[in-house]
Design a protein around this motif. Structure first.
Motif, PDB file in Angstrom:
ATOM      1  N   LEU A   1       0.834  -1.208   0.000  1.00 51.63           N
ATOM      2  CA  LEU A   1       0.000   0.000   0.000  1.00 51.63           C
ATOM      3  C   LEU A   1       0.869   1.259   0.000  1.00 51.63           C
ATOM      4  N   PRO A   2       0.518   2.293  -0.826  1.00 50.43           N
ATOM      5  CA  PRO A   2       1.283   3.545  -0.805  1.00 50.43           C
ATOM      6  C   PRO A   2       1.070   4.332   0.485  1.00 50.43           C
ATOM      7  N   THR A   3      -0.061   4.089   1.159  1.00 54.51           N
ATOM      8  CA  THR A   3      -0.349   4.740   2.435  1.00 54.51           C
ATOM      9  C   THR A   3       0.291   3.954   3.568  1.00 54.51           C
ATOM     10  N   ALA A   4       0.896   4.677   4.502  1.00 52.89           N
ATOM     11  CA  ALA A   4       1.482   4.030   5.669  1.00 52.89           C
ATOM     12  C   ALA A   4       0.362   3.718   6.673  1.00 52.89           C
ATOM     13  N   VAL A   5       0.308   2.448   7.141  1.00 47.29           N
ATOM     14  CA  VAL A   5      -0.777   2.026   8.023  1.00 47.29           C
ATOM     15  C   VAL A   5      -0.213   1.162   9.155  1.00 47.29           C
ATOM     16  N   CYS A   6      -0.757   1.406  10.349  1.00 43.01           N
ATOM     17  CA  CYS A   6      -0.364   0.585  11.493  1.00 43.01           C
ATOM     18  C   CYS A   6      -1.550   0.475  12.454  1.00 43.01           C
ATOM     19  N   PHE A   7      -1.740  -0.738  13.024  1.00 40.09           N
ATOM     20  CA  PHE A   7      -2.821  -0.981  13.998  1.00 40.09           C
ATOM     21  C   PHE A   7      -2.214  -1.317  15.346  1.00 40.09           C
ATOM     22  N   PHE A   8      -2.795  -0.746  16.409  1.00 39.24           N
ATOM     23  CA  PHE A   8      -2.353  -0.994  17.787  1.00 39.24           C
ATOM     24  C   PHE A   8      -3.525  -1.542  18.598  1.00 39.24           C
ATOM     25  N   ASP A   9      -3.217  -2.458  19.509  1.00 38.45           N
ATOM     26  CA  ASP A   9      -4.274  -2.991  20.374  1.00 38.45           C
ATOM     27  C   ASP A   9      -4.537  -2.026  21.518  1.00 38.45           C
ATOM     28  N   ASN A  10      -5.441  -2.404  22.405  1.00 41.01           N
ATOM     29  CA  ASN A  10      -5.837  -1.492  23.483  1.00 41.01           C
ATOM     30  C   ASN A  10      -4.733  -1.264  24.515  1.00 41.01           C
ATOM     31  N   LEU A  11      -3.658  -2.034  24.454  1.00 41.67           N
ATOM     32  CA  LEU A  11      -2.503  -1.828  25.332  1.00 41.67           C
ATOM     33  C   LEU A  11      -1.405  -1.013  24.645  1.00 41.67           C
ATOM     34  N   GLY A  12      -1.622  -0.686  23.378  1.00 44.92           N
ATOM     35  CA  GLY A  12      -0.638   0.116  22.649  1.00 44.92           C
ATOM     36  C   GLY A  12       0.370  -0.699  21.881  1.00 44.92           C
ATOM     37  N   GLY A  13       0.224  -2.013  21.903  1.00 49.16           N
ATOM     38  CA  GLY A  13       1.156  -2.846  21.149  1.00 49.16           C
ATOM     39  C   GLY A  13       0.785  -2.920  19.683  1.00 49.16           C
ATOM     40  N   ILE A  14       1.790  -3.154  18.833  1.00 48.02           N
ATOM     41  CA  ILE A  14       1.549  -3.232  17.391  1.00 48.02           C
ATOM     42  C   ILE A  14       0.927  -4.573  17.046  1.00 48.02           C
ATOM     43  N   VAL A  15      -0.190  -4.505  16.296  1.00 48.57           N
ATOM     44  CA  VAL A  15      -0.871  -5.697  15.819  1.00 48.57           C
ATOM     45  C   VAL A  15      -0.488  -5.971  14.366  1.00 48.57           C
ATOM     46  N   LEU A  16      -0.484  -4.890  13.575  1.00 47.76           N
ATOM     47  CA  LEU A  16      -0.171  -5.029  12.156  1.00 47.76           C
ATOM     48  C   LEU A  16       0.386  -3.704  11.659  1.00 47.76           C
ATOM     49  N   CYS A  17       1.472  -3.762  10.889  1.00 43.77           N
ATOM     50  CA  CYS A  17       2.104  -2.540  10.401  1.00 43.77           C
ATOM     51  C   CYS A  17       2.728  -2.817   9.045  1.00 43.77           C
ATOM     52  N   ASN A  18       2.525  -1.931   8.083  1.00 41.69           N
ATOM     53  CA  ASN A  18       3.075  -2.197   6.757  1.00 41.69           C
ATOM     54  C   ASN A  18       4.453  -1.565   6.581  1.00 41.69           C
ATOM     55  N   ARG A  19       5.086  -1.892   5.466  1.00 41.78           N
ATOM     56  CA  ARG A  19       6.461  -1.467   5.227  1.00 41.78           C
ATOM     57  C   ARG A  19       6.586   0.050   5.169  1.00 41.78           C
ATOM     58  N   GLN A  20       5.578   0.725   4.603  1.00 42.13           N
ATOM     59  CA  GLN A  20       5.662   2.178   4.465  1.00 42.13           C
ATOM     60  C   GLN A  20       5.708   2.854   5.830  1.00 42.13           C
ATOM     61  N   MET A  21       4.934   2.320   6.788  1.00 41.88           N
ATOM     62  CA  MET A  21       4.960   2.898   8.123  1.00 41.88           C
ATOM     63  C   MET A  21       6.284   2.617   8.811  1.00 41.88           C
ATOM     64  N   TYR A  22       6.820   1.412   8.607  1.00 42.06           N
ATOM     65  CA  TYR A  22       8.127   1.103   9.192  1.00 42.06           C
ATOM     66  C   TYR A  22       9.214   1.997   8.603  1.00 42.06           C
ATOM     67  N   ARG A  23       9.085   2.309   7.313  1.00 39.39           N
ATOM     68  CA  ARG A  23      10.072   3.192   6.681  1.00 39.39           C
ATOM     69  C   ARG A  23      10.036   4.580   7.324  1.00 39.39           C
ATOM     70  N   LEU A  24       8.816   5.100   7.586  1.00 41.82           N
ATOM     71  CA  LEU A  24       8.699   6.406   8.232  1.00 41.82           C
ATOM     72  C   LEU A  24       9.215   6.362   9.670  1.00 41.82           C
ATOM     73  N   SER A  25       9.021   5.206  10.329  1.00 40.98           N
ATOM     74  CA  SER A  25       9.480   5.101  11.722  1.00 40.98           C
ATOM     75  C   SER A  25      10.997   5.182  11.823  1.00 40.98           C
ATOM     76  N   GLN A  26      11.696   4.837  10.751  1.00 38.46           N
ATOM     77  CA  GLN A  26      13.152   4.959  10.762  1.00 38.46           C
ATOM     78  C   GLN A  26      13.569   6.428  10.893  1.00 38.46           C
ATOM     79  N   TYR A  27      12.798   7.309  10.284  1.00 38.89           N
ATOM     80  CA  TYR A  27      13.086   8.742  10.418  1.00 38.89           C
ATOM     81  C   TYR A  27      12.722   9.253  11.817  1.00 38.89           C
ATOM     82  N   LEU A  28      11.662   8.670  12.402  1.00 39.62           N
ATOM     83  CA  LEU A  28      11.186   9.150  13.698  1.00 39.62           C
ATOM     84  C   LEU A  28      12.013   8.620  14.866  1.00 39.62           C
ATOM     85  N   PHE A  29      12.497   7.349  14.757  1.00 42.09           N
ATOM     86  CA  PHE A  29      13.202   6.730  15.895  1.00 42.09           C
ATOM     87  C   PHE A  29      14.584   6.193  15.542  1.00 42.09           C
ATOM     88  N   GLN A  30      14.957   6.201  14.256  1.00 43.05           N
ATOM     89  CA  GLN A  30      16.163   5.514  13.779  1.00 43.05           C
ATOM     90  C   GLN A  30      16.066   3.999  14.046  1.00 43.05           C
TER      91      GLN A  30
END
Length: 314
Positions: free
Chosen positions: A19-48
């Motif tokens: 997907l060209p859109t970055a998407v990520c789902f978190f459960d009610n505890l804040g843990g990652i349930v599902l995350c696509n490559r585009q969102m992980y790519r952006l997270s590299q800029y946010l957290f290295q």
């Protein structure tokens, strides 16, 4: 069946990653349930590094690291080091089992933002051009007034020169039967012309009306600025015609202050026209001036004369 199910899940995950859109789902505890490559790519800029939980994402977006710039002109929008622009959005979603998840999406709006920036720049340039046009218009108006004043001064100079010449010839005895009364009359004309030439359009109108025994009746708010000058020029033309053709003793003016313009209706109490009034001379010149200023002019002849003009406020 297990193999086919696994292949189907992998196919869904691969499609999700593409997907060209970055998407990520978190459960009610804040843990990652599902995350696509585009969102992980952006997270590299946010957290290295890859994002781990919901809280760190909120902190990073609230206080972006060096290289990630939060844009003030659009909500939740950031420019990343690779010059792309992403707009983030948080939403709550519920699955068919009633479980609630937090969905984080980021849409690539680089081209949209570039177009908006260009549009804002174009609007700024248009505002600057409009300002320059207004200044130019004011300068043109000032030059026109200066030209009129210069012409009046020149005519006044000629009148005075003629009076001086007549006086010299009278004193030298070169004018034959011309007496002192006629010389004095020439000087009175020059003085009257000088006083009239130095008056504003409004002052000249009331000066001429008083001299001619015509009462000016005005109803409504007087226009502002150059619109007032144009109105008094129109009233002057109507005054001249009312005296010459209608033997009027009153000039009647009604003014309406509209949102973008002034509407002025001018009439008189003189004789009614016997036929349709043909424009010429003063009325023709007046029409040119009003239309050049962006206004309109309408002459009504029957059953009673009235001149209706619309003058723009700007």
């Amino acid at each position: 069946m297990g193999k086919w199910k696994k292949l189907r899940v992998n196919a869904i995950k691969e499609s999700f990653d593409q997907l060209p859109t970055a998407v990520c789902f978190f459960d009610n505890l804040g843990g990652i349930v599902l995350c696509n490559r585009q969102m992980y790519r952006l997270s590299q800029y946010l957290f290295q590094s890859d994002m781990q939980y919901l809280g760190e994402v909120k902190i990073a977006l609230a206080s972006p690291p060096d290289g990630v710039v939060r844009l003030s002109d659009m909500e939740d929008t950031y420019r990343f080091p690779d010059k792309t622009v992403w707009q983030f959005e948080w939403t709550k979603v519920t699955d068919r089992y009633g479980e609630v998840y937090t969905q984080l999406t980021a849409a690539d709006i680089t081209e949209l933002h570039r177009a908006l920036v260009q549009l804002a720049d174009d609007n700024r340039k248009l505002d600057e051009d409009a300002k320059k046009l207004r200044e130019l218009s004011e300068n043109v108006e000032a030059v026109a007034k200066e030209k009129e004043l210069l012409a009046a001064k020149s005519a006044m100079h000629d009148s005075l020169a003629a009076s001086i010449t007549v006086t010299k010839q009278y004193l030298a005895g070169d004018l034959g039967e011309v007496d002192a009364g006629m010389v004095l009359q020439e000087w009175e004309k020059s003085i009257a012309f000088r006083e009239a030439a130095l008056l504003s359009a409004k002052e000249k109108l009331f000066h001429d009306a008083k001299s001619s025994g015509v009462m000016v009746q005005m109803k409504g708010e007087e226009p502002k600025g150059s619109a007032a000058d144009l109105m008094y020029v129109a009233m002057q033309v109507c005054l001249n015609n009312a005296i010459q053709y209608a033997q009027a003793t009153e000039l009647e003016i009604n003014i309406w202050n509209n949102a973008d313009n002034y509407t002025v209706m001018i009439g008189n109490n003189g004789k009614q026209p016997e036929q349709t009034i043909m424009e010429g001379g003063g009325l023709t010149n007046l029409r040119h001036r009003i239309e050049a200023a962006g206004g309109t002019m309408n002459v009504q002849s029957l059953p009673k004369f009235s001149l209706i003009i619309d003058i723009p406020k700007n």
